[in-house]
Motif scaffolding. Structure first.
Motif, short mmCIF file in Angstrom:
data_model
loop_
_atom_site.label_atom_id
_atom_site.label_comp_id
_atom_site.label_asym_id
_atom_site.label_seq_id
_atom_site.Cartn_x
_atom_site.Cartn_y
_atom_site.Cartn_z
N THR A 1 3.14 12.53 -21.17
CA THR A 1 2.00 12.09 -20.14
C THR A 1 2.07 10.61 -19.93
OG1 THR A 1 0.70 12.07 -21.80
CG2 THR A 1 0.55 14.09 -20.64
N LEU A 2 1.86 10.43 -18.68
CA LEU A 2 1.94 8.79 -18.18
C LEU A 2 0.62 8.79 -17.30
CD1 LEU A 2 5.61 8.06 -17.46
CD2 LEU A 2 4.52 7.31 -19.44
N TYR A 3 0.35 7.49 -17.20
CA TYR A 3 -0.68 7.15 -15.89
C TYR A 3 -0.07 6.71 -14.89
CZ TYR A 3 -4.56 6.97 -19.73
OH TYR A 3 -5.17 7.21 -20.74
N ARG A 4 -0.23 7.46 -13.72
CA ARG A 4 0.43 7.17 -12.45
C ARG A 4 -0.56 6.74 -11.39
NH1 ARG A 4 2.00 12.44 -10.75
NH2 ARG A 4 3.82 12.35 -11.86
N TRP A 5 -0.24 5.62 -11.19
CA TRP A 5 -1.13 4.68 -9.85
C TRP A 5 -0.64 4.67 -8.66
CZ3 TRP A 5 -5.82 3.77 -11.89
CH2 TRP A 5 -5.99 3.63 -13.40
N LYS A 6 -1.34 4.92 -7.61
CA LYS A 6 -0.98 4.62 -6.16
C LYS A 6 -1.95 3.48 -5.60
CE LYS A 6 -0.33 6.99 -1.64
NZ LYS A 6 -0.48 8.20 -1.01
N ARG A 7 -1.30 2.65 -4.84
CA ARG A 7 -1.99 1.54 -4.35
C ARG A 7 -2.54 2.01 -3.13
NH1 ARG A 7 -0.60 -4.27 -1.99
NH2 ARG A 7 -2.79 -4.84 -0.99
N VAL A 8 -3.95 2.13 -2.90
CA VAL A 8 -4.55 2.64 -1.64
C VAL A 8 -5.26 1.56 -0.73
CG1 VAL A 8 -5.13 4.73 -2.78
CG2 VAL A 8 -6.73 2.97 -2.96
N ASN A 9 -5.16 0.22 -1.37
CA ASN A 9 -5.62 -0.97 -0.35
C ASN A 9 -5.26 -2.25 -1.00
OD1 ASN A 9 -6.96 -2.26 1.56
ND2 ASN A 9 -8.99 -2.19 0.53
N TYR B 1 -2.71 -7.23 -10.08
CA TYR B 1 -2.48 -7.83 -8.82
C TYR B 1 -4.07 -7.74 -8.09
CZ TYR B 1 2.13 -5.45 -9.58
OH TYR B 1 3.15 -5.29 -10.33
N PRO B 2 -4.63 -9.04 -8.27
CA PRO B 2 -5.93 -9.24 -7.62
C PRO B 2 -6.00 -8.78 -5.98
CG PRO B 2 -5.28 -11.09 -9.07
CD PRO B 2 -3.99 -10.23 -9.05
N GLY B 3 -7.00 -8.51 -5.76
CA GLY B 3 -7.38 -8.14 -4.18
C GLY B 3 -6.69 -6.65 -3.81
N THR B 4 -6.32 -6.00 -5.00
CA THR B 4 -5.62 -4.56 -4.41
C THR B 4 -6.56 -3.63 -5.06
OG1 THR B 4 -4.16 -4.62 -6.40
CG2 THR B 4 -3.40 -5.70 -4.27
N VAL C 1 0.92 -1.26 0.00
CA VAL C 1 -0.22 0.05 0.03
C VAL C 1 0.88 1.19 -0.06
CG1 VAL C 1 -1.84 1.31 1.12
CG2 VAL C 1 -1.79 -1.30 1.15
N GLY C 2 0.68 2.17 -0.90
CA GLY C 2 1.35 3.48 -0.88
C GLY C 2 2.22 3.47 -1.91
N TRP C 3 2.33 2.22 -2.92
CA TRP C 3 3.34 2.01 -4.05
C TRP C 3 2.77 2.81 -5.20
CZ3 TRP C 3 8.15 -0.24 -3.40
CH2 TRP C 3 8.48 -0.52 -4.63
N ILE C 4 3.83 3.36 -5.97
CA ILE C 4 3.37 4.17 -7.25
C ILE C 4 3.78 3.37 -8.27
CG2 ILE C 4 3.86 6.17 -8.41
CD1 ILE C 4 2.14 6.60 -5.95
#
Length: 358
Positions: A350-358, A194-197, A178-181
């Motif tokens: 431009t890129l898509y930047r994602w952050k894991r929140v759960n 990543y199933p379940g995230t 969690v919190g990973w970019i």
């Protein structure tokens, strides 16, 4: 020279019992490793200075599986310590092969030699079943005695992990916390991989800057900046505008006036009087005496009728030589510019930047 050997189909039907401990041992060794491992259990408790209890568990000795069955424990007797002497004992699993049909595993205590100096652990059989050794010992615990004090037990093995634990550990490594970019160009949410995230777009429309704890502008989770700015007067570079001293020349030239006639306006009828004085005989004199004493009774100059006077103004030119005007002082120019915003965007992609929140 190697012996010629026919391929052995271990799990194939042959109409008779043919799977040996060596077959299973080879399989386990290839799956889990050729060393000596405690897969789970074999924990200990020191009941007293003369008894150590080993709990249920599973172990592998070069592929050979041995276990203390579920719900059982093994109690091992310990020799008492000696006053003023030191000793080291070992608790080991002993594999022993008597014949091809006679193999067994036991829990044993190897008692060391008591000494007034530094104690040494007893020797043990550190062989390898896969190499054909018939006795192999796997040390589990070292027991240190100092006089008659309660002994100190030290675990010598590192517990192994089940396949599920290994899988979970691998997934923990492969699946970001969690919190990973993560960034990608497809726009696909990483939760698909990543199933379940759960993931959300992070910092939309913003550049990333590394946190600088010593700079308040770059503190953790701080945002700021703008695509465009409007410079104030104080933000403009220091500068000035000058019009240097210069001169303007006027060439030699003339201004002409054409010949013209002019006529005065008509004046009305009028007379002019004069002062006179008498001679010695009392007769009036006709001479004009400015400042005389007596005004004549008659006009001295007779009346003249209405008339005009013509006047000629001849043609002529004004004359001028060439001259130079000069300004030796500097002058400032007037204001310029519109005060529009300026773009401060650097080159970007431009890129898509994602952050894991759960």
């Amino acid at each position: 020279m190697a012996s010629t050997y026919t391929m052995n189909l271990v799990t194939g039907a042959q109409g008779k019992e043919h799977i040996t401990s060596a077959d299973d041992g080879s399989l386990y060794a290839s799956m889990y490793g050729t060393g000596q491992y405690v897969m789970h259990g074999f924990t200990h408790s020191l009941v007293n200075s003369n008894l150590i209890r080993i709990a249920e568990g599973d172990a592998l000795i070069n592929g050979r599986h041995c276990r203390i069955n579920h719900g059982y424990v093994a109690d091992l007797q310990l020799a008492s310590g000696s006053n003023g002497l030191n000793r080291i004992d070992l608790v080991v699993i002993t594999y022993k092969k008597n014949t091809e049909s006679d193999e067994k595993a036991t829990l044993d205590v190897l008692t060391g030699k008591a000494t007034s100096g530094t104690a040494k652990a007893p020797s043990y059989e550190a062989g390898n079943v896969l190499n054909g050794d018939t006795v192999v010992q796997f040390p589990l615990y070292r027991i240190n005695y100092t006089g008659i004090n309660m002994p100190i037990v030290t675990q010598l093995f590192k517990p192994g992990k089940s396949l599920m634990e290994i899988y979970q550990n691998i997934m923990a490594i492969l699946i970001p916390p969690v919190g990973w970019i993560e960034e990608n160009t497809t726009g696909n949410n990483p939760s698909e991989r990543y199933p379940g995230t759960s993931w959300k777009l992070y910092g939309v429309g913003k550049f990333g800057v590394c946190v600088n704890a010593s700079d308040i502008d770059f503190a953790k989770d701080k945002t700021g900046g703008a695509k465009k700015i409007n410079l104030s007067t104080s933000q403009m570079p220091k500068h000035h505008h000058i019009t240097y001293g210069h001169s303007h020349e006027v060439n030699k030239h003339y201004h002409g006036v054409e010949k013209i006639y002019v006529t005065t306006n008509q004046g009305g009828s009028h007379t002019h009087k004069a002062w006179y004085d008498k001679d010695g005989g009392g007769s009036n004199k006709t001479r004009y005496i400015p400042g005389g004493h007596t005004e004549s009774s008659d006009n001295f100059i007779k009346s003249s009728g209405m008339h005009t006077h013509d006047m000629l103004i001849p043609e002529h030119n004004t004359k001028s030589t060439a001259t130079t005007t000069k300004n030796n002082s500097d002058a400032n120019t007037s204001d310029s510019g519109t005060g529009s915003d300026i773009t401060i965007l650097p080159p970007y992609i431009t890129l898509y930047r994602w952050k894991r929140v759960n």
